[in-house]
Every structure is written in structure tokens, then in C-alpha cells.
Design a protein around this motif. Structure first.
Motif: not given
Length: 243
Positions: A126-145
Motif C-alpha cells: 500500500x505504498x501510496x497510502x504509506x507515502x501520504x501518511x509519511x508527509x502527514x506525519x511530518x506536517x503534524x510534527x511541525x506543531x503548526x496547524x
């Protein structure tokens, strides 16, 4: 009040001033320093608010010029067309800075989640969803909504516009190993808490994507030229006279 909540208040206040005509369409907003004084908040809070307003298409940020109020924020989404090239460039700009921000605030738990998505991509699970989740985790880790909102919007465009879906599919289908390696390099930079390296790794990832998009676009254009040339040759050929 936490800054993550405060900047949304500033967004509401600036939108009210825009709607009331205080900041009419086409006008330039006051400088960041004056807005911070006007609303009695920090300049970083103003920056977050401006990012959110830009995502909402209430303002446009022009480098070395200022922040300008847009004419018609109520444009229907169906009237807006974004190319794969525009989307990739925007993602590089925003997600490069997101990676730099995340490098100083990402948790060990988030790093473990990132690693899990890497393993999935490398194994083709499920590489596409894994790719999407990878980028979302990073954006959430910014602590900037506002950054998170921007990245989520980018993925909505990526998943909803047929031209972009097809363009990205052609790029991703033929480069899974490159994609996995680039994501791992981003992960390694984040795990070292190195903002500059994380930003550079993210930029390299998107640079490869946009170059591949150009190569595919050029190949299609050449094929179309060949097709039209063959049609013209068939139309005017004299082979039947000299055979």
C-alpha cells in the motif's frame, strides 16, 4: 492562550477587516510588525495567520513585495485548475520548510511511525497510502496547524484532479526505488534533528519528481508530433504514384 489557537483568532480578525472594506481587494496588508502591534500578538503568530489566509485564498504573498488581498475569495473550486508542475513546486516550497520545522520538534513516537511507512513503501505494501501518511506525519510534527492545513490541501488536489492523478501515477509507478530512498534520506535527517539536511532532502525529492514530470510531458509531446507528422505524410504521400 496557545499560539496554535491564537493565530486562528487573528485569521478571523483579518478576514473581518477584509470583508468590511478596511483592507479592500488589491490592497496590501500592513507589514508583519504593524499587524503584530495592531493585534497585540507575536510576529510568528502573524506569520501563521498569513499562511492560513493564503491557503483560504484570501491573500496572496508576493516575495519582496508584501501580502495582498485577493479580489474574489469565493471562486468555486471547479473554476480553479492547478497543474502537476504548479502543485509539485508548491509542495517543495511548503514541505521543505515543514521538514526543517519538524526536525526540531518531532518525537520518537513520530519517528517510529515514519519508519513504519518507509518499510511499507520499500516492500510495496500500500505504498501510496504509506507515502501520504509519511508527509502527514511530518506536517503534524511541525506543531503548526497552518502548515498541516496546507499539506492536507495539496493532497486533496493530488487525489482529486484527473490530470494530476495521471501525471503522478506515471512518475510513481516507475520510480518506487527512488521514492523509497528519498523518503529514507528525509527520515534520516529528521532523526538527526538536522533542519538544513531535512529541508535539502525534501527539496531533492521534489526536484526528482518535477524533472520526471517534465520528461514524461516531453515524451508525450514528441509522440504527438510524430503522430501528426505521420498523418500528414499519409495524406500527401506520393508513394502510390511511384511504386
Amino acid at each position: 492562550m496557545k499560539s496554535s489557537r491564537m493565530f486562528w483568532q487573528i485569521v478571523d480578525k483579518i478576514e473581518t477587516l477584509i470583508d468590511s472594506g478596511e483592507f479592500p481587494p488589491g490592497s496590501r496588508l500592513p507589514p508583519e510588525r504593524k499587524l503584530a502591534e495592531l493585534f497585540d500578538v507575536s510576529r510568528p503568530t502573524i506569520r501563521e495567520a498569513i499562511i492560513a489566509l493564503e491557503v483560504r485564498r484570501r491573500v496572496e504573498v508576493k516575495t519582496s513585495s508584501g501580502v495582498y488581498v485577493l479580489q474574489n475569495p469565493q471562486i468555486e473550486e471547479s473554476d480553479i485548475r492547478v497543474s502537476a508542475f504548479e502543485l509539485t513546486q508548491a509542495r517543495a516550497l511548503v514541505e521543505g520548510e515543514a521538514a526543517a520545522l519538524a526536525a526540531v520538534s518531532i518525537t520518537e513516537a513520530e519517528l517510529k511511525k515514519l519508519e513504519a511507512t518507509l518499510i511499507a513503501m520499500e516492500k510495496g505494501i500500500d505504498a501510496e497510502n504509506a507515502d501520504r501518511e509519511f508527509h502527514f506525519i511530518i506536517s503534524k510534527a511541525t506543531r503548526n496547524n497552518a502548515v498541516l492545513l496546507a499539506v492536507e490541501r495539496f493532497w486533496q488536489l493530488r487525489d482529486s484532479q484527473p490530470d494530476i492523478i495521471n501525471a503522478y501515477k506515471n512518475v510513481c509507478d516507475g520510480s518506487n526505488s527512488d521514492r523509497s530512498e528519498e523518503h529514507r534520506n528525509i527520515y534520516l535527517a529528521l532523526s538527526k534533528r538536522d533542519s538544513a539536511e531535512a529541508r535539502a532532502a525534501m527539496h531533492l525529492h521534489f526536484n526528482r519528481l518535477i524533472n520526471n514530470l517534465f520528461e514524461i510531458s516531453e515524451a508525450r509531446a514528441l509522440e504527438e508530433v510524430r503522430k501528426k507528422s505521420n498523418q500528414t505524410r499519409d495524406l500527401y504521400s506520393l508513394n502510390h504514384l511511384v511504386s
